[in-house]
Design an enzyme around this catalytic site. Sequence first.
Site, PDB file in Angstrom:
ATOM      1  N   ARG A  94      36.825  36.646  11.188  1.00 23.28           N
ATOM      2  CA  ARG A  94      35.888  35.552  11.486  1.00 23.28           C
ATOM      3  C   ARG A  94      36.594  34.201  11.489  1.00 23.28           C
ATOM      4  O   ARG A  94      36.097  33.235  12.053  1.00 23.28           O
ATOM      5  CB  ARG A  94      34.754  35.535  10.457  1.00 23.28           C
ATOM      6  CG  ARG A  94      33.839  36.755  10.509  1.00 23.28           C
ATOM      7  CD  ARG A  94      32.826  36.712   9.385  1.00 23.28           C
ATOM      8  NE  ARG A  94      32.044  37.939   9.320  1.00 23.28           N
ATOM      9  CZ  ARG A  94      31.221  38.252   8.331  1.00 23.28           C
ATOM     10  NH1 ARG A  94      31.080  37.416   7.314  1.00 23.28           N
ATOM     11  NH2 ARG A  94      30.547  39.382   8.341  1.00 23.28           N
ATOM     12  N   GLN A 106      41.588  52.339  16.170  1.00 25.66           N
ATOM     13  CA  GLN A 106      41.088  53.680  15.892  1.00 25.66           C
ATOM     14  C   GLN A 106      40.870  54.492  17.166  1.00 25.66           C
ATOM     15  O   GLN A 106      40.667  55.695  17.113  1.00 25.66           O
ATOM     16  CB  GLN A 106      39.781  53.606  15.105  1.00 25.66           C
ATOM     17  CG  GLN A 106      39.958  53.230  13.646  1.00 25.66           C
ATOM     18  CD  GLN A 106      38.654  53.297  12.893  1.00 25.66           C
ATOM     19  OE1 GLN A 106      37.601  52.924  13.405  1.00 25.66           O
ATOM     20  NE2 GLN A 106      38.709  53.742  11.648  1.00 25.66           N
ATOM     21  N   ARG A 172      35.118  58.153  15.620  1.00 30.13           N
ATOM     22  CA  ARG A 172      35.339  57.133  14.585  1.00 30.13           C
ATOM     23  C   ARG A 172      34.039  56.572  14.023  1.00 30.13           C
ATOM     24  O   ARG A 172      34.015  55.961  12.958  1.00 30.13           O
ATOM     25  CB  ARG A 172      36.178  55.977  15.142  1.00 30.13           C
ATOM     26  CG  ARG A 172      35.498  55.202  16.262  1.00 30.13           C
ATOM     27  CD  ARG A 172      36.358  54.081  16.792  1.00 30.13           C
ATOM     28  NE  ARG A 172      35.770  53.494  17.993  1.00 30.13           N
ATOM     29  CZ  ARG A 172      36.233  52.391  18.583  1.00 30.13           C
ATOM     30  NH1 ARG A 172      37.281  51.767  18.076  1.00 30.13           N
ATOM     31  NH2 ARG A 172      35.659  51.923  19.674  1.00 30.13           N
ATOM     32  N   ARG A 199      38.188  32.440   0.838  1.00 28.24           N
ATOM     33  CA  ARG A 199      38.163  33.851   0.481  1.00 28.24           C
ATOM     34  C   ARG A 199      38.696  34.146  -0.918  1.00 28.24           C
ATOM     35  O   ARG A 199      38.602  35.288  -1.377  1.00 28.24           O
ATOM     36  CB  ARG A 199      38.946  34.656   1.522  1.00 28.24           C
ATOM     37  CG  ARG A 199      38.336  34.581   2.923  1.00 28.24           C
ATOM     38  CD  ARG A 199      36.900  35.044   2.948  1.00 28.24           C
ATOM     39  NE  ARG A 199      36.347  35.005   4.301  1.00 28.24           N
ATOM     40  CZ  ARG A 199      35.145  35.454   4.638  1.00 28.24           C
ATOM     41  NH1 ARG A 199      34.356  35.973   3.704  1.00 28.24           N
ATOM     42  NH2 ARG A 199      34.716  35.368   5.881  1.00 28.24           N
TER      43      ARG A 199
END
Length: 249
Positions: A94, A106, A172, A199
Site C-alpha cells: 500500500r 504464485q 492458489r 508500520r
Amino acid sequence: MLYTEPKVTVLARPQFAEPAHLPVAWKGESSDGERLAEFAGRLCYMSQHNPAGRTTAEYLENIKRQRHGSVLEHANYTLLFEGVSRSLTHELVRHRAGMAYSQLSQRYVDESEASFVVPPAIVGDAELEGAWRAQVEAAQAAYVALVEQLMDRYRWVDDKVHRRKMAREAARGVLPNSTETKIVVTGNARAWRTLLELRSSEGAELEIRRLAVLAIRVLQGEAPAFFSDVEVYDAADRRPAARFLHSKV
C-alpha cells in the site's frame, strides 16, 4: 517449513561519486547514501565549504529537525524480505510513493511445498499453533490435489507451461494468507522512514510491526544518520515497537 521470524537482506545501497569541481568539506564518518543526501542539500545553497563545520551526522540531524526531507530521497536502499506472509505484503504494498516491489508469483511458482508464517499472536501457544497448523496443512493438501485435477482437466492445452500456470492460478485460491512469500523492496530513505514509522508503531499489525523493527535495525546499520532519531522499545504488549523523534520528515 514454518517461519516465526522474518529475514531481511540488503541487496543494494547508494554509491556516491563526488564531483571534483564541487568538493565538500566533509567531517566525520558517513556512508555513501548519507554523503549523497548532504551533497544534495549543500548544492541548494552552494555551501560545500561547510561554514558551520558540521559532521554529516549533524548536518542530516538538522535536515530531519527542519523537515527538509526531500534531500533524503536521493539515497535508495533495496531490501529482500523473506519469511513474511502474503497477509503482510498485502499491507506493505500500500506504500507506493518512493517505493518499488517485486514479489514471488504464485501463478508461476509451485506452492506444493510452500512454507508458512506462524502468526505472532499464537507463537508459543501449543494448542493454538496445533489448530493453526492443521488448517494450513489441509489447505496445502487441497492445493496439491487441485493442481493435479486442473492439469488433467486442461490436458488439451499443449503448452505445458501455460497449463501449469492455469492450474496454479486457480488452485492458489485455497492457500491461506499465512503462506510465506519473498519480496524485493526498494525505497528512498525518506520513503523508508515514512513506511517504517507507520508500520513499527504500537497500533500496527504484529507481523508487519516485527518486520518494520527489524528493517529499522538493518537500515540503522547501513545509514545511521538517516535513522538516528528512531528509538526501538518494548511496548505495553511486551513486543518491540519504535518511535520517531522527527515525524513526517
